[in-house]
Design a protein around this motif. Structure first.
Motif, mmCIF file in Angstrom:
data_model
loop_
_atom_site.group_PDB
_atom_site.id
_atom_site.type_symbol
_atom_site.label_atom_id
_atom_site.label_comp_id
_atom_site.label_asym_id
_atom_site.label_seq_id
_atom_site.Cartn_x
_atom_site.Cartn_y
_atom_site.Cartn_z
ATOM 1 N N ARG A 197 0.813 -1.298 -0.027
ATOM 2 C CA ARG A 197 0.036 0.065 0.299
ATOM 3 C C ARG A 197 0.859 1.416 0.141
ATOM 4 N NH1 ARG A 197 -4.311 0.730 4.702
ATOM 5 N NH2 ARG A 197 -3.519 2.832 5.136
ATOM 6 N N ARG A 198 0.744 2.067 -0.881
ATOM 7 C CA ARG A 198 1.536 3.305 -1.156
ATOM 8 C C ARG A 198 0.755 4.480 -0.633
ATOM 9 N NH1 ARG A 198 2.602 7.742 -3.510
ATOM 10 N NH2 ARG A 198 4.986 8.269 -4.231
ATOM 11 N N GLU A 199 0.913 5.168 0.401
ATOM 12 C CA GLU A 199 0.186 6.650 0.673
ATOM 13 C C GLU A 199 1.323 7.573 0.732
ATOM 14 O OE1 GLU A 199 -2.033 6.505 4.191
ATOM 15 O OE2 GLU A 199 -2.706 4.713 3.976
ATOM 16 N N PRO A 200 1.318 8.744 -0.170
ATOM 17 C CA PRO A 200 2.094 9.636 -0.146
ATOM 18 C C PRO A 200 1.770 10.355 1.372
ATOM 19 C CG PRO A 200 0.337 10.459 -1.623
ATOM 20 C CD PRO A 200 0.086 8.679 -1.091
ATOM 21 N N PRO A 201 2.810 11.079 1.607
ATOM 22 C CA PRO A 201 2.763 11.864 3.042
ATOM 23 C C PRO A 201 1.847 13.128 2.905
ATOM 24 C CG PRO A 201 4.880 12.482 2.086
ATOM 25 C CD PRO A 201 4.172 11.004 1.435
ATOM 26 N N THR A 202 1.080 13.220 3.872
ATOM 27 C CA THR A 202 0.469 14.644 3.873
ATOM 28 C C THR A 202 1.289 15.965 3.590
ATOM 29 O OG1 THR A 202 0.533 14.862 6.337
ATOM 30 C CG2 THR A 202 -1.308 13.670 5.322
ATOM 31 N N ILE A 203 0.792 17.121 3.568
ATOM 32 C CA ILE A 203 1.421 18.309 3.274
ATOM 33 C C ILE A 203 2.450 18.559 4.205
ATOM 34 C CG2 ILE A 203 1.535 20.778 2.924
ATOM 35 C CD1 ILE A 203 -0.676 20.175 0.755
ATOM 36 N N VAL A 204 1.550 18.561 5.636
ATOM 37 C CA VAL A 204 2.276 18.892 6.997
ATOM 38 C C VAL A 204 3.444 17.729 7.193
ATOM 39 C CG1 VAL A 204 1.981 18.836 9.557
ATOM 40 C CG2 VAL A 204 0.284 19.619 7.936
ATOM 41 N N GLU A 205 3.296 16.539 7.113
ATOM 42 C CA GLU A 205 4.461 15.631 7.206
ATOM 43 C C GLU A 205 5.526 15.942 6.279
ATOM 44 O OE1 GLU A 205 1.795 11.803 8.538
ATOM 45 O OE2 GLU A 205 2.224 12.108 6.474
ATOM 46 N N ALA A 206 5.270 16.458 5.016
ATOM 47 C CA ALA A 206 6.295 16.649 4.227
ATOM 48 C C ALA A 206 7.237 17.725 4.531
ATOM 49 C CB ALA A 206 5.993 16.576 2.636
ATOM 50 N N VAL A 207 6.313 18.823 5.004
ATOM 51 C CA VAL A 207 7.142 20.058 5.263
ATOM 52 C C VAL A 207 7.779 19.784 6.542
ATOM 53 C CG1 VAL A 207 6.708 22.281 6.179
ATOM 54 C CG2 VAL A 207 5.516 21.494 4.258
ATOM 55 N N ILE A 208 7.532 19.065 7.817
ATOM 56 C CA ILE A 208 8.246 18.835 8.753
ATOM 57 C C ILE A 208 9.304 17.832 8.375
ATOM 58 C CG2 ILE A 208 8.325 17.594 11.062
ATOM 59 C CD1 ILE A 208 5.165 18.431 11.248
ATOM 60 N N ALA A 209 9.265 17.160 7.564
ATOM 61 C CA ALA A 209 10.574 16.071 7.107
ATOM 62 C C ALA A 209 11.532 17.064 6.269
ATOM 63 C CB ALA A 209 10.005 15.085 6.184
ATOM 64 N N ALA A 210 10.978 18.091 5.521
ATOM 65 C CA ALA A 210 11.905 19.001 4.761
ATOM 66 C C ALA A 210 12.666 19.921 5.729
ATOM 67 C CB ALA A 210 11.005 19.798 3.793
ATOM 68 N N GLN A 211 11.911 20.489 6.865
ATOM 69 C CA GLN A 211 12.718 21.357 7.759
ATOM 70 C C GLN A 211 13.626 20.298 8.487
ATOM 71 O OE1 GLN A 211 9.490 22.446 9.965
ATOM 72 N NE2 GLN A 211 9.030 24.488 8.986
ATOM 73 N N ASP A 212 13.406 19.235 8.729
ATOM 74 C CA ASP A 212 14.648 18.356 9.508
ATOM 75 C C ASP A 212 15.686 18.234 8.424
ATOM 76 O OD1 ASP A 212 13.046 18.417 11.954
ATOM 77 O OD2 ASP A 212 12.262 16.672 11.550
ATOM 78 N N LEU A 213 15.571 18.224 7.091
ATOM 79 C CA LEU A 213 16.649 17.818 6.508
ATOM 80 C C LEU A 213 17.452 18.972 5.748
ATOM 81 C CD1 LEU A 213 14.600 15.219 4.298
ATOM 82 C CD2 LEU A 213 16.365 14.721 5.833
ATOM 83 N N SER A 214 16.843 20.172 5.997
ATOM 84 C CA SER A 214 17.531 21.388 5.499
ATOM 85 C C SER A 214 17.258 22.515 6.150
ATOM 86 C CB SER A 214 17.199 21.442 3.712
ATOM 87 O OG SER A 214 17.877 22.451 3.238
ATOM 88 N N ASP A 215 18.141 23.472 6.364
ATOM 89 C CA ASP A 215 17.782 24.623 6.671
ATOM 90 C C ASP A 215 17.432 25.824 5.681
ATOM 91 O OD1 ASP A 215 18.148 23.910 9.297
ATOM 92 O OD2 ASP A 215 20.290 24.533 9.242
ATOM 93 N N ASP A 216 18.048 25.596 4.551
ATOM 94 C CA ASP A 216 17.315 26.526 3.278
ATOM 95 C C ASP A 216 16.356 26.283 2.873
ATOM 96 O OD1 ASP A 216 18.106 28.292 1.264
ATOM 97 O OD2 ASP A 216 18.255 26.714 -0.165
#
Length: 117
Positions: A24-43
């Motif tokens: 089953r493939r569920e893409p992340p929600t926008i909130v989850e994706a933004v949080i992950a992006a904030q943790d991966l980069s500061d830019d």
């Protein structure tokens, strides 16, 4: 007396006999994706690219969510631990050491080794 039934040999199942595995493939929600992006980069631009890539949407649709999350997220202060000493309140040096424990030796409880060896 009843006699025991003879042993029945089980048939081996091969992977070809099994149904295909469904993932089953569920893409992340926008909130989850933004949080992950904030943790991966500061830019900010990299955060937008990362979040858009995780969701699978164009960067223009994700940009307002990332910008809003940056405004909502307060800057983190670096953590410092200072031990206060007496009435002068001069900082003391605190040394943290990691101690290792000796290895645990487990003794086998079984037949003793053959003394002829």
């Amino acid at each position: 007396m009843t006699s025991a039934s003879p042993a029945v040999k089980k048939s081996k199942k091969s992977f070809a006999d099994l149904p295909p595995i469904r993932v089953r493939r569920e893409p992340p929600t926008i909130v989850e994706a933004v949080i992950a992006a904030q943790d991966l980069s500061d830019d900010l631009e990299q955060q937008i690219e990362i979040a858009a890539g995780l969701i699978g949407l164009p960067a223009d649709e994700v940009r307002p969510h990332v910008v809003a999350a940056v405004k909502a997220k307060p800057e983190r202060m670096p953590e410092r631990i200072i031990a206060q000493a007496g009435p002068s309140r001069a900082p003391r040096t605190v040394i943290v050491e990691r101690r290792t424990r000796p290895p645990v030796i487990v003794e086998r409880r079984g037949r003793p080794l053959d003394p002829r060896r």
